[in-house]
Design a protein around this motif. Structure first.
Motif, PDB file in Angstrom:
ATOM      1  N   ALA A   1       0.830  -1.202   0.000  1.00 56.92           N
ATOM      2  CA  ALA A   1       0.000   0.000   0.000  1.00 56.92           C
ATOM      3  C   ALA A   1       0.869   1.259   0.000  1.00 56.92           C
ATOM      4  O   ALA A   1       0.599   2.231  -0.724  1.00 56.92           O
ATOM      5  N   ALA A   2       1.929   1.243   0.813  1.00 54.81           N
ATOM      6  CA  ALA A   2       2.811   2.401   0.890  1.00 54.81           C
ATOM      7  C   ALA A   2       3.565   2.618  -0.418  1.00 54.81           C
ATOM      8  O   ALA A   2       3.668   3.746  -0.916  1.00 54.81           O
ATOM      9  N   VAL A   3       4.079   1.542  -0.993  1.00 53.66           N
ATOM     10  CA  VAL A   3       4.853   1.660  -2.232  1.00 53.66           C
ATOM     11  C   VAL A   3       3.969   2.136  -3.379  1.00 53.66           C
ATOM     12  O   VAL A   3       4.329   3.059  -4.125  1.00 53.66           O
ATOM     13  N   HIS A   4       2.789   1.517  -3.532  1.00 56.89           N
ATOM     14  CA  HIS A   4       1.912   1.926  -4.627  1.00 56.89           C
ATOM     15  C   HIS A   4       1.368   3.335  -4.403  1.00 56.89           C
ATOM     16  O   HIS A   4       1.187   4.086  -5.368  1.00 56.89           O
ATOM     17  N   GLY A   5       1.132   3.696  -3.167  1.00 57.69           N
ATOM     18  CA  GLY A   5       0.720   5.070  -2.896  1.00 57.69           C
ATOM     19  C   GLY A   5       1.802   6.058  -3.275  1.00 57.69           C
ATOM     20  O   GLY A   5       1.534   7.104  -3.879  1.00 57.69           O
ATOM     21  N   SER A   6       3.032   5.721  -2.936  1.00 58.78           N
ATOM     22  CA  SER A   6       4.167   6.577  -3.290  1.00 58.78           C
ATOM     23  C   SER A   6       4.309   6.702  -4.798  1.00 58.78           C
ATOM     24  O   SER A   6       4.503   7.795  -5.332  1.00 58.78           O
ATOM     25  N   MET A   7       4.189   5.569  -5.508  1.00 61.65           N
ATOM     26  CA  MET A   7       4.326   5.597  -6.961  1.00 61.65           C
ATOM     27  C   MET A   7       3.225   6.436  -7.599  1.00 61.65           C
ATOM     28  O   MET A   7       3.471   7.242  -8.498  1.00 61.65           O
ATOM     29  N   SER A   8       2.003   6.243  -7.140  1.00 62.75           N
ATOM     30  CA  SER A   8       0.877   6.983  -7.708  1.00 62.75           C
ATOM     31  C   SER A   8       1.046   8.482  -7.501  1.00 62.75           C
ATOM     32  O   SER A   8       0.812   9.280  -8.418  1.00 62.75           O
ATOM     33  N   MET A   9       1.474   8.888  -6.324  1.00 65.58           N
ATOM     34  CA  MET A   9       1.643  10.316  -6.048  1.00 65.58           C
ATOM     35  C   MET A   9       2.810  10.896  -6.831  1.00 65.58           C
ATOM     36  O   MET A   9       2.748  12.035  -7.314  1.00 65.58           O
ATOM     37  N   ARG A  10       3.871  10.128  -6.995  1.00 59.09           N
ATOM     38  CA  ARG A  10       5.005  10.611  -7.770  1.00 59.09           C
ATOM     39  C   ARG A  10       4.623  10.817  -9.239  1.00 59.09           C
ATOM     40  O   ARG A  10       5.075  11.766  -9.890  1.00 59.09           O
ATOM     41  N   ILE A  11       3.773   9.918  -9.757  1.00 63.87           N
ATOM     42  CA  ILE A  11       3.374   9.992 -11.159  1.00 63.87           C
ATOM     43  C   ILE A  11       2.327  11.071 -11.383  1.00 63.87           C
ATOM     44  O   ILE A  11       2.390  11.828 -12.357  1.00 63.87           O
ATOM     45  N   ASN A  12       1.372  11.175 -10.462  1.00 67.10           N
ATOM     46  CA  ASN A  12       0.249  12.088 -10.662  1.00 67.10           C
ATOM     47  C   ASN A  12       0.478  13.471 -10.075  1.00 67.10           C
ATOM     48  O   ASN A  12      -0.243  14.415 -10.427  1.00 67.10           O
ATOM     49  N   ARG A  13       1.450  13.598  -9.193  1.00 61.50           N
ATOM     50  CA  ARG A  13       1.792  14.902  -8.615  1.00 61.50           C
ATOM     51  C   ARG A  13       3.290  15.129  -8.788  1.00 61.50           C
ATOM     52  O   ARG A  13       4.043  15.255  -7.820  1.00 61.50           O
ATOM     53  N   CYS A  14       3.691  15.162 -10.037  1.00 60.09           N
ATOM     54  CA  CYS A  14       5.122  15.222 -10.351  1.00 60.09           C
ATOM     55  C   CYS A  14       5.745  16.574 -10.023  1.00 60.09           C
ATOM     56  O   CYS A  14       6.969  16.722 -10.063  1.00 60.09           O
ATOM     57  N   ASP A  15       4.914  17.585  -9.700  1.00 62.18           N
ATOM     58  CA  ASP A  15       5.464  18.897  -9.361  1.00 62.18           C
ATOM     59  C   ASP A  15       5.916  18.966  -7.904  1.00 62.18           C
ATOM     60  O   ASP A  15       6.554  19.932  -7.486  1.00 62.18           O
ATOM     61  N   THR A  16       5.593  17.946  -7.124  1.00 59.29           N
ATOM     62  CA  THR A  16       6.014  17.902  -5.721  1.00 59.29           C
ATOM     63  C   THR A  16       7.459  17.415  -5.628  1.00 59.29           C
ATOM     64  O   THR A  16       7.821  16.448  -6.288  1.00 59.29           O
ATOM     65  N   PRO A  17       8.290  18.066  -4.828  1.00 56.98           N
ATOM     66  CA  PRO A  17       9.697  17.630  -4.700  1.00 56.98           C
ATOM     67  C   PRO A  17       9.817  16.394  -3.801  1.00 56.98           C
ATOM     68  O   PRO A  17      10.191  16.494  -2.632  1.00 56.98           O
ATOM     69  N   TRP A  18       9.520  15.221  -4.368  1.00 57.14           N
ATOM     70  CA  TRP A  18       9.574  13.996  -3.585  1.00 57.14           C
ATOM     71  C   TRP A  18      11.016  13.612  -3.271  1.00 57.14           C
ATOM     72  O   TRP A  18      11.916  13.851  -4.083  1.00 57.14           O
ATOM     73  N   PRO A  19      11.243  12.993  -2.130  1.00 54.62           N
ATOM     74  CA  PRO A  19      12.596  12.496  -1.835  1.00 54.62           C
ATOM     75  C   PRO A  19      12.903  11.315  -2.742  1.00 54.62           C
ATOM     76  O   PRO A  19      11.990  10.713  -3.325  1.00 54.62           O
ATOM     77  N   PRO A  20      14.168  10.946  -2.894  1.00 54.60           N
ATOM     78  CA  PRO A  20      14.503   9.758  -3.687  1.00 54.60           C
ATOM     79  C   PRO A  20      13.723   8.549  -3.188  1.00 54.60           C
ATOM     80  O   PRO A  20      13.595   8.340  -1.977  1.00 54.60           O
ATOM     81  N   PHE A  21      13.219   7.748  -4.115  1.00 52.35           N
ATOM     82  CA  PHE A  21      12.393   6.615  -3.705  1.00 52.35           C
ATOM     83  C   PHE A  21      13.165   5.635  -2.838  1.00 52.35           C
ATOM     84  O   PHE A  21      12.607   5.047  -1.904  1.00 52.35           O
ATOM     85  N   ALA A  22      14.446   5.451  -3.117  1.00 51.93           N
ATOM     86  CA  ALA A  22      15.245   4.511  -2.325  1.00 51.93           C
ATOM     87  C   ALA A  22      15.250   4.903  -0.851  1.00 51.93           C
ATOM     88  O   ALA A  22      15.174   4.039   0.040  1.00 51.93           O
ATOM     89  N   GLU A  23      15.325   6.204  -0.576  1.00 52.67           N
ATOM     90  CA  GLU A  23      15.306   6.660   0.817  1.00 52.67           C
ATOM     91  C   GLU A  23      13.937   6.421   1.448  1.00 52.67           C
ATOM     92  O   GLU A  23      13.837   5.974   2.602  1.00 52.67           O
ATOM     93  N   GLN A  24      12.894   6.714   0.697  1.00 54.50           N
ATOM     94  CA  GLN A  24      11.538   6.508   1.204  1.00 54.50           C
ATOM     95  C   GLN A  24      11.275   5.020   1.440  1.00 54.50           C
ATOM     96  O   GLN A  24      10.658   4.629   2.441  1.00 54.50           O
ATOM     97  N   LEU A  25      11.768   4.198   0.528  1.00 50.95           N
ATOM     98  CA  LEU A  25      11.597   2.752   0.672  1.00 50.95           C
ATOM     99  C   LEU A  25      12.240   2.245   1.951  1.00 50.95           C
ATOM    100  O   LEU A  25      11.660   1.401   2.662  1.00 50.95           O
ATOM    101  N   ASP A  26      13.422   2.725   2.263  1.00 52.67           N
ATOM    102  CA  ASP A  26      14.092   2.283   3.489  1.00 52.67           C
ATOM    103  C   ASP A  26      13.253   2.623   4.717  1.00 52.67           C
ATOM    104  O   ASP A  26      13.193   1.849   5.674  1.00 52.67           O
ATOM    105  N   ARG A  27      12.582   3.781   4.689  1.00 47.07           N
ATOM    106  CA  ARG A  27      11.712   4.142   5.813  1.00 47.07           C
ATOM    107  C   ARG A  27      10.495   3.218   5.871  1.00 47.07           C
ATOM    108  O   ARG A  27      10.050   2.827   6.954  1.00 47.07           O
ATOM    109  N   PHE A  28       9.953   2.850   4.700  1.00 48.91           N
ATOM    110  CA  PHE A  28       8.832   1.906   4.675  1.00 48.91           C
ATOM    111  C   PHE A  28       9.254   0.551   5.260  1.00 48.91           C
ATOM    112  O   PHE A  28       8.528  -0.046   6.048  1.00 48.91           O
TER     113      PHE A  28
END
Length: 207
Positions: free
Chosen positions: A170-197
């Motif tokens: 749920a967390a990974v797919h939520g992250s992917m969806s937001m990165r794709i659909n809200r690409c103007d947001t300065p998201w952190p690198p996915f690898a860093e976010q994944l480690d937190r998940f």
């Protein structure tokens, strides 16, 4: 299809020797994959457009697929199989179950960002609301298995590996969806976010 790929004629496709039919079907799926990645919408795909890209008559597509949904489903299933094979290869080269879980999940996230259109069709398209894609169960169960291996190795606390795997998905797919659909947001690198998940949701510990 790139400019160096020879185009087929409708007459040739109707007179294919044995084996040509399978190759033509693979060509159709390969072309549909590229088009869906660009369109990011299964409803925008047409069999006639696919036929033009392949260089065959539209009737030749209908010899392999009854309608657009059948072609889209076959294309998504092939994408799913390709992802599963790539994740298995990533797991096989990992040092331990924790690294294997991280590698397979990072690969999915990388693929989603590189193929945002296909990801949207695979997980967010209208065909998801109309047709059950049973092949996607393999991904869920493989994720549960990967988390369970971490629990068995003492690298995650458990006891409910399935619940932890579903939380992670749920967390990974939520992250992917937001990165794709809200690409103007300065998201952190996915690898860093994944480690937190992995730490917060799975309780993953490195060996």
């Amino acid at each position: 299809m790139d400019a160096t790929t020879p185009r087929r004629s409708g007459a040739r496709s109707r007179n294919n020797p044995r084996g040509q039919g399978e190759r033509l079907r693979a060509d159709i799926i390969r072309t549909a994959t590229h088009m869906l990645d660009v369109l990011a919408d299964d409803q925008a795909l047409s069999l006639r457009a696919v036929a033009r890209e392949v260089g065959i008559a539209a009737t030749s597509v209908y010899l392999h697929f009854d309608d657009r949904d059948a072609l889209v489903l076959a294309t998504l299933e092939q994408c799913h199989l390709d992802i599963m094979r790539a994740m298995q290869a990533a797991e096989a080269s990992a040092a331990d179950p924790a690294d294997a879980l991280r590698a397979r999940t990072l690969l999915l996230g990388t693929w989603a960002q590189e193929h945002a259109g296909l990801y949207k069709v695979l997980y967010e398209s209208t065909i998801n609301q109309r047709v059950e894609m049973r092949f996607k169960r393999d991904f869920k169960e493989s994720c549960v298995t990967a988390v369970q291996r971490c629990v068995d190795a003492g690298l995650a606390p458990g006891p409910d590996a399935r619940a932890a795997a579903l939380d992670l998905m749920a967390a990974v797919h939520g992250s992917m969806s937001m990165r794709i659909n809200r690409c103007d947001t300065p998201w952190p690198p996915f690898a860093e976010q994944l480690d937190r998940f992995l730490t917060g949701l799975v309780g993953l510990r490195r060996s």
